[in-house]
Design an enzyme around this catalytic site. Structure first.
Site, PDB file in Angstrom:
ATOM      1  N   ASN A 190       5.021   0.533   0.278  1.00 22.83           N
ATOM      2  CA  ASN A 190       5.058   1.206  -0.307  1.00 22.83           C
ATOM      3  C   ASN A 190       3.617   1.961   0.090  1.00 22.83           C
ATOM      4  OD1 ASN A 190       4.328   3.023  -2.385  1.00 22.83           O
ATOM      5  ND2 ASN A 190       3.699   1.659  -3.647  1.00 22.83           N
ATOM      6  N   LYS A 200       1.923   4.589  -0.654  1.00 19.90           N
ATOM      7  CA  LYS A 200       1.262   5.443  -1.675  1.00 19.90           C
ATOM      8  C   LYS A 200       0.908   6.578  -0.655  1.00 19.90           C
ATOM      9  CE  LYS A 200       0.235   1.150  -3.894  1.00 19.90           C
ATOM     10  NZ  LYS A 200      -0.494  -0.037  -4.645  1.00 19.90           N
ATOM     11  N   HIS A 202       6.393   3.471 -10.740  1.00 17.14           N
ATOM     12  CA  HIS A 202       5.467   2.139 -10.382  1.00 17.14           C
ATOM     13  C   HIS A 202       4.325   2.414 -11.387  1.00 17.14           C
ATOM     14  CE1 HIS A 202       2.160   0.623  -7.937  1.00 17.14           C
ATOM     15  NE2 HIS A 202       2.935   0.421  -7.038  1.00 17.14           N
ATOM     16  N   GLU A 239       1.391   2.910 -11.056  1.00 21.93           N
ATOM     17  CA  GLU A 239       0.779   3.942 -10.842  1.00 21.93           C
ATOM     18  C   GLU A 239       0.614   5.015 -11.541  1.00 21.93           C
ATOM     19  OE1 GLU A 239      -0.512   3.457  -6.837  1.00 21.93           O
ATOM     20  OE2 GLU A 239      -1.451   0.814  -6.943  1.00 21.93           O
ATOM     21  N   GLY A 262      -2.824  -4.711  -6.021  1.00 24.33           N
ATOM     22  CA  GLY A 262      -4.100  -4.411  -5.245  1.00 24.33           C
ATOM     23  C   GLY A 262      -5.050  -5.174  -5.494  1.00 24.33           C
ATOM     24  N   SER A 304       0.253  -7.389  -4.078  1.00 23.53           N
ATOM     25  CA  SER A 304      -0.315  -8.448  -3.389  1.00 23.53           C
ATOM     26  C   SER A 304      -0.131  -9.884  -2.409  1.00 23.53           C
ATOM     27  CB  SER A 304      -1.617  -9.266  -4.314  1.00 23.53           C
ATOM     28  OG  SER A 304      -2.285  -8.346  -4.649  1.00 23.53           O
TER      29      SER A 304
HETATM   30  C1  PEP Z   1       2.607  -1.799  -4.841  1.00 19.24           C
HETATM   31  O1  PEP Z   1       2.194  -1.309  -5.820  1.00 19.24           O
HETATM   32  O2  PEP Z   1       3.894  -1.433  -4.751  1.00 19.24           O
HETATM   33  C2  PEP Z   1       2.069  -3.039  -4.220  1.00 19.24           C
HETATM   34  C3  PEP Z   1       2.772  -4.081  -4.250  1.00 19.24           C
HETATM   35  O3  PEP Z   1       0.240  -3.048  -3.519  1.00 19.24           O
HETATM   36  P1  PEP Z   1      -0.161  -4.318  -3.331  1.00 19.24           P
HETATM   37  O4  PEP Z   1       0.807  -5.326  -1.884  1.00 19.24           O
HETATM   38  O5  PEP Z   1      -1.197  -3.683  -2.383  1.00 19.24           O
HETATM   39  O6  PEP Z   1      -0.471  -5.324  -4.579  1.00 19.24           O
END
Ligand code: PEP
Length: 252
Positions: free
Chosen positions: A12, A14, A97, A99, A171, A207
């Site tokens: 992803n 983003k 998601h 976000e 994140g 993460s």
């Molecule tokens: C995500 O936003 O789907 C995600 C898993 O982000 P990150 O790997 O940066 O935590």
């Protein structure tokens, strides 16, 4: 997911990577030897779906949309239809998601209708669910995820994968314990089987990086990963992909 394949690596991006960086990224993909045991999909910003698709159409990596609207067309300024995603070469769409839920106030009912429209447009759905830190600390994570799934799953769904992404892990560099991931994935699978009579794949997201991927993939009921930050560099994305191939080959 095909029976002979049981690992999914999703990226992803983003609101990251411009045309120049996408072009650089794909040069590395073209030098890489992909495995037919892995399903993989990149979710770029909408505006670059076409561009990325043209650059990698001959590689075994799909392209997906980071969201879609619940209507297939109409007076919805700034929105993207599932039909457009399909026509532009997308195989998958990410829905729910955290976000989008937090920053754009998308609720379960809306996510369910987006998923229904996506399925009607022959897109495969990756439905994201995840609890807050408060839910987790109060011991309510399983219950919270169960409700999200119950409220978001469209009727008679097909080609749908769930991504378990604890909000507090996205994140932040913090990940749940192996026990917590295993417990949640197994709970999700059992719950979906109970309400729909279908077996479902569950990805872990939050993460994931080149250092923790090996341990995450070893966890029972993890069918793959959804990667945000660590998917922005081709080298890291391919290292995560390679770890999935290695994991499959060692567990055969
Ligand atoms: C995500 O936003 O789907 C995600 C898993 O982000 P990150 O790997 O940066 O935590």
């Amino acid at each position: 997911m095909r029976n002979d394949i049981h690992m999914f690596v999703a990226a992803n991006w983003k609101m990251n990577l411009d045309k120049k960086s996408i072009s650089e990224f794909t040069k590395s993909l073209h030098k890489f030897k992909f495995s037919n045991q892995i399903n993989s999909c990149i979710f770029p910003p909408f505006i670059y779906i076409d561009y990325l698709h043209d650059l990698i159409y001959n590689l075994p990596i799909s392209v997906g949309g980071q969201n879609c609207h619940f209507k297939s067309s109409g007076a919805y300024t700034g929105e993207i239809s599932a039909y457009f995603l399909k026509e532009t070469g997308c195989e998958y769409v990410l829905l729910g998601h955290s976000e989008r839920r937090i920053l754009n106030n998308e609720n379960n009912a809306e996510i369910k209708s987006r998923a229904q429209t996506a399925i009607n447009s022959n897109l495969k759905v990756i439905l994201c669910v995840g609890e807050s830190l408060t839910n987790r600390e109060e011991g309510k994570a399983l219950e919270y995820i169960e409700k999200q799934i119950n409220d978001c799953l469209p009727n008679n769904f097909k080609n749908l994968i769930i991504a378990y992404e604890p909000i507090w892990s996205i994140g932040t560099g913090k990940i749940p314990s192996a026990f917590e991931i295993q417990e949640m994935h197994s709970h999700i699978k059992k719950f979906v089987l109970k309400i729909s009579n279908k077996n479902i794949d569950v990805l872990y997201g939050g993460s994931v990086n080149t250092k923790n991927i090996k341990e995450i993939l070893k966890i029972t009921n993890v069918d793959g990963v959804l990667v945000g930050g660590a998917s922005l560099k081709a080298k890291d994305f391919l290292a995560i992909y390679s770890a999935a191939v290695k994991h499959l080959n060692t567990s055969l």
